[in-house]
Scaffold this active site. Sequence first.
Site, PDB file in Angstrom:
ATOM      1  CB  SER A   1      -0.937  -0.028   1.216  1.00  0.00           C
ATOM      2  OG  SER A   1      -1.914   0.973   1.103  1.00  0.00           O
ATOM      3  CG  ASN A   2      -0.285   4.654  -1.493  1.00  0.00           C
ATOM      4  OD1 ASN A   2      -0.965   5.471  -0.878  1.00  0.00           O
ATOM      5  ND2 ASN A   2      -0.740   3.998  -2.550  1.00  0.00           N
ATOM      6  NE  ARG A   3       4.342   8.394   4.565  1.00  0.00           N
ATOM      7  CZ  ARG A   3       5.045   9.498   4.342  1.00  0.00           C
ATOM      8  NH1 ARG A   3       6.009   9.498   3.455  1.00  0.00           N
ATOM      9  NH2 ARG A   3       4.781  10.610   5.001  1.00  0.00           N
TER      10      ARG A   3
ATOM     11  CB  ALA B   1      -2.020   7.308  -3.583  1.00  0.00           C
TER      12      ALA B   1
END
Length: 404
Positions: free
Chosen positions: A204-206, A271
């Site tokens: 995943s991402n932030r 995102a």
Amino acid sequence: MRVLLGVCGGIAAYKAAELVRLLRAADHDVRCALTRGAESFVTPLTLEVLSGYRVYRQEYLNPNDSGEELHVEAARWAELLCVAPATAHTLGKLALGLADDFLTTTALGFEGPVLVAPAMHSTMWMQPAVQANAQTLRERGVSVLGPSIGALASGDTGVGRLVDLGVLVREVDRFRSTGELAGKRVLVTAGPTREALDPVRFLSNRSSGRMGFALAAEAVRRGADVQLVAGPVELPTPRGVERCDVVSAAEMRVAVEERAAAADLIVMAAAVGDLRPGKTSARKLKKSELGGELALARTADILAGLAESAPDAVRVGFAAETENLEAEAIRKLEQKQAQFIVANDVSRADIGFGQSDNEVTVFRSGAEPVHVPKASKPAIARAVFDLVVPAVLARGGATKRAAR
Ligand code: CTP
């Protein structure tokens, strides 16, 4: 606009009377809710006369004549909850979700935008606990205005004054519905995606989703019919937004494609993960099975695909970059055939991912880029819409509506 003004017990409460007058002069309908402390500084009668409404007082939690509980009625009535002055105590209660009086109980039942204007002595405002509460509220999308610097009631000078009333009224005005996107359909995506490796592990991402949620709220304020496709985030749904929760990039793509053809404007603030594990295991993998390398596959580019599936919609992408921001944004504008790319520098710790502020440059096809200086994400959302709305209105919508 219908404004519920919450007044707390600090010396700046005396300014509430003038604030009600100014809000009414700016054509707002104002009802006041006083905390018990506030009644020591300003009388209900004063605010009743100025607002033209009975003031909600601390003890008014009981049902009214029609059987509706007054805090529920107040929360339904209001389009904006403005707490001014907000004391350290009330900020803390709002941050914690406590509900021991009329104002905080109403706040919990209220789904619309919240604006708080703190006022207190500088030493109180600078306390880590108070700063953390203000930050918690910002992170949940509450607009925290001020306090400003100047002379304090104690005779000291410092940060802690209630923000200038003219500034406060202008800020309230910003929440007024403009209606310019009435009849238009806006699709917004927000948050990260998660690409599962097995039932417990994922890539995943932030992304926190805050920028996308602020954009969805802004589209509602402008009168649009708004759909929000959100990745896994812990954020309340803005009032008036129809939300669809998804987890993976593939799910997001399906949800977006289902809604895209009817949209006049699509804002891809999510995102979206570019890579997913080559295989997803239905059971938890043992570390011995994982090996040293992970096989990855590309996900489909949702925004690029919209050029074909939603050619009439104005399409806005985001670009989170750590270097070559301008060149990358221009490349994405062309490659993804978007009309706008909103680019931000994610190497900076003070803006973007996980932060309540952002600073962006909006790249446009066929026009010069526009820099939007650092501001809260709701303020950035307003600036982005100021640039995008003319393009949406220029496209008209006769054919689109016929197709719906
Ligand atoms: N995007 C998308 N689908 C993807 C990846 C990204 O729709 N699979 C969208 C994002 O929502 C965003 C824009 O494309 O609006 C830019 O995303 P970014 O990840 O920065 O672009 P990439 O194409 O991944 O570019 P690169 O990795 O080359 O920087």
